[in-house]
Design a protein around this motif. Structure first.
Motif, PDB file in Angstrom:
ATOM      1  N   LYS A  47       0.730  -1.557   0.206  1.00 60.00           N
ATOM      2  CA  LYS A  47      -0.328  -0.070   0.086  1.00 60.00           C
ATOM      3  C   LYS A  47       1.335   1.079  -0.099  1.00 60.00           C
ATOM      4  O   LYS A  47       1.761   1.602   0.432  1.00 60.00           O
ATOM      5  N   THR A  48       0.872   1.752  -0.821  1.00 56.43           N
ATOM      6  CA  THR A  48       1.547   3.139  -1.247  1.00 56.43           C
ATOM      7  C   THR A  48       1.107   4.743  -0.032  1.00 56.43           C
ATOM      8  O   THR A  48      -0.349   4.235  -0.309  1.00 56.43           O
ATOM      9  N   LEU A  49       1.486   4.869   1.291  1.00 58.22           N
ATOM     10  CA  LEU A  49       0.722   5.321   1.483  1.00 58.22           C
ATOM     11  C   LEU A  49       1.158   7.411   1.094  1.00 58.22           C
ATOM     12  O   LEU A  49       0.912   7.521   1.451  1.00 58.22           O
ATOM     13  N   TYR A  50       2.527   7.371   0.265  1.00 55.87           N
ATOM     14  CA  TYR A  50       3.267   8.492   0.267  1.00 55.87           C
ATOM     15  C   TYR A  50       3.706   8.631  -1.058  1.00 55.87           C
ATOM     16  O   TYR A  50       5.436   7.515  -0.646  1.00 55.87           O
ATOM     17  N   SER A  51       3.956   8.874  -1.899  1.00 54.28           N
ATOM     18  CA  SER A  51       4.850   8.866  -3.249  1.00 54.28           C
ATOM     19  C   SER A  51       4.874  10.372  -4.014  1.00 54.28           C
ATOM     20  O   SER A  51       4.386  11.028  -4.037  1.00 54.28           O
ATOM     21  N   ASP A  52       6.579  10.772  -4.097  1.00 54.02           N
ATOM     22  CA  ASP A  52       6.188  12.502  -4.177  1.00 54.02           C
ATOM     23  C   ASP A  52       6.780  12.284  -5.847  1.00 54.02           C
ATOM     24  O   ASP A  52       7.302  13.361  -6.185  1.00 54.02           O
ATOM     25  N   GLY A  53       7.186  11.327  -6.556  1.00 58.35           N
ATOM     26  CA  GLY A  53       7.288  11.049  -8.148  1.00 58.35           C
ATOM     27  C   GLY A  53       8.569  11.120  -8.001  1.00 58.35           C
ATOM     28  O   GLY A  53       9.158  11.188  -9.101  1.00 58.35           O
ATOM     29  N   SER A  54       9.485  11.899  -6.999  1.00 56.21           N
ATOM     30  CA  SER A  54      11.102  11.194  -7.720  1.00 56.21           C
ATOM     31  C   SER A  54      11.917  10.076  -6.358  1.00 56.21           C
ATOM     32  O   SER A  54      13.238   9.948  -6.397  1.00 56.21           O
ATOM     33  N   GLY A  55      10.461   9.662  -6.062  1.00 55.21           N
ATOM     34  CA  GLY A  55      11.639   7.985  -5.573  1.00 55.21           C
ATOM     35  C   GLY A  55      11.379   8.265  -4.475  1.00 55.21           C
ATOM     36  O   GLY A  55      11.175   6.890  -3.137  1.00 55.21           O
ATOM     37  N   MET A  56      10.974   9.543  -3.449  1.00 57.38           N
ATOM     38  CA  MET A  56      11.039   9.104  -2.082  1.00 57.38           C
ATOM     39  C   MET A  56       9.270   8.584  -1.740  1.00 57.38           C
ATOM     40  O   MET A  56       8.178   9.082  -2.634  1.00 57.38           O
ATOM     41  N   ALA A  57       9.018   7.051  -1.438  1.00 57.72           N
ATOM     42  CA  ALA A  57       8.507   6.863  -0.574  1.00 57.72           C
ATOM     43  C   ALA A  57       8.254   6.462   0.912  1.00 57.72           C
ATOM     44  O   ALA A  57       8.629   5.595   1.778  1.00 57.72           O
ATOM     45  N   THR A  58       7.110   6.108   0.911  1.00 57.74           N
ATOM     46  CA  THR A  58       6.812   5.492   2.710  1.00 57.74           C
ATOM     47  C   THR A  58       4.969   4.084   2.186  1.00 57.74           C
ATOM     48  O   THR A  58       4.427   4.631   1.840  1.00 57.74           O
ATOM     49  N   LEU A  59       5.464   2.794   2.653  1.00 57.65           N
ATOM     50  CA  LEU A  59       5.104   1.979   1.642  1.00 57.65           C
ATOM     51  C   LEU A  59       4.830   1.412   2.984  1.00 57.65           C
ATOM     52  O   LEU A  59       5.557   0.653   4.027  1.00 57.65           O
ATOM     53  N   THR A 118       4.798  -7.942   8.264  1.00 60.47           N
ATOM     54  CA  THR A 118       3.977  -6.796   7.325  1.00 60.47           C
ATOM     55  C   THR A 118       5.268  -5.831   8.151  1.00 60.47           C
ATOM     56  O   THR A 118       5.376  -5.532   9.054  1.00 60.47           O
ATOM     57  N   ILE A 119       5.765  -4.834   6.998  1.00 58.60           N
ATOM     58  CA  ILE A 119       6.864  -3.957   7.637  1.00 58.60           C
ATOM     59  C   ILE A 119       6.713  -2.820   6.995  1.00 58.60           C
ATOM     60  O   ILE A 119       5.314  -2.650   5.988  1.00 58.60           O
ATOM     61  N   LEU A 120       6.779  -1.596   7.466  1.00 57.24           N
ATOM     62  CA  LEU A 120       6.523   0.031   7.558  1.00 57.24           C
ATOM     63  C   LEU A 120       7.705   0.252   6.611  1.00 57.24           C
ATOM     64  O   LEU A 120       9.122   0.182   6.912  1.00 57.24           O
ATOM     65  N   GLY A 121       8.014   0.677   5.336  1.00 59.59           N
ATOM     66  CA  GLY A 121       9.024   0.905   4.803  1.00 59.59           C
ATOM     67  C   GLY A 121       9.132   2.539   4.724  1.00 59.59           C
ATOM     68  O   GLY A 121       8.936   3.042   3.912  1.00 59.59           O
ATOM     69  N   VAL A 122      10.471   3.520   4.640  1.00 61.32           N
ATOM     70  CA  VAL A 122      10.752   4.858   4.586  1.00 61.32           C
ATOM     71  C   VAL A 122      11.401   4.642   3.362  1.00 61.32           C
ATOM     72  O   VAL A 122      13.117   4.656   4.033  1.00 61.32           O
ATOM     73  N   PHE A 123      11.128   5.065   1.986  1.00 53.63           N
ATOM     74  CA  PHE A 123      12.466   5.626   0.905  1.00 53.63           C
ATOM     75  C   PHE A 123      12.771   7.055   0.747  1.00 53.63           C
ATOM     76  O   PHE A 123      11.842   7.563   0.388  1.00 53.63           O
ATOM     77  N   LEU A 124      14.177   7.185   0.525  1.00 52.38           N
ATOM     78  CA  LEU A 124      14.283   8.512   0.260  1.00 52.38           C
ATOM     79  C   LEU A 124      14.234   8.373  -2.128  1.00 52.38           C
ATOM     80  O   LEU A 124      14.178   9.857  -1.968  1.00 52.38           O
ATOM     81  N   ARG A 125      14.755   7.347  -2.354  1.00 45.49           N
ATOM     82  CA  ARG A 125      15.062   7.298  -3.519  1.00 45.49           C
ATOM     83  C   ARG A 125      14.406   5.638  -3.719  1.00 45.49           C
ATOM     84  O   ARG A 125      15.102   4.966  -2.440  1.00 45.49           O
TER      85      ARG A 125
END
Length: 142
Positions: A47-59, A118-125
């Motif tokens: 489930k994509t909780l946040y994505s800004d189009g540059s690759g930053m994402a919280t999944l 089940t994990i929460l992942g935060v990615f900057l790129r």
């Protein structure tokens, strides 16, 4: 109010502190009712909780028992919090309530234990995968 007894009025528009303009609105998600999305990785949904189009994402990622995140390199810091199950790689393991972060350049394979994870992942790129597969959120780019 901070004690939760009184809500501010919805019509109240707060101004920013640093410039004379309205504060951008918060975005609230009903995560339990969001659909799980299949990924290109067998046994892994997100489930994509946040994505800004540059690759930053919280999944929010759900891995079936034994599901594997194939060999990849982190291009920036990745942060992972385990909500359920068992999340493992060659360097260690995380159980519910545990947290791991990996620096840019960290290269590894990760997998779910026999009970899944089940994990929460935060990615900057986005990560770079050895087999050339796109990162979880890359297909959403126009």
């Amino acid at each position: 109010m901070p004690d939760g007894t009184q809500k501010p009025q919805a019509s109240t528009m707060r101004k920013r502190l640093t410039v004379d303009e309205p504060s951008p609105r918060s975005v609230f998600l009903d995560v339990p009712n969001m659909p799980w999305e299949e990924t290109k990785f067998p046994g892994i949904r997100c489930k994509t909780l946040y994505s800004d189009g540059s690759g930053m994402a919280t999944l929010l990622l759900e891995l079936e028992p034994g599901a594997v995140v194939p060999l990849h390199e982190h291009t920036a810091i990745e942060q992972t919090y385990v909500l359920k199950g068992h999340f493992v790689d060659e360097e260690g393991e995380c159980l519910p309530g545990q947290f791991v972060w990996r620096p840019a350049g960290n290269t590894h394979i990760a997998w779910a234990g026999k009970e899944g994870a089940t994990i929460l992942g935060v990615f900057l790129r986005p990560n770079i995968f050895a087999d050339g597969r796109p990162f979880f959120t890359e297909e959403k780019k126009a």
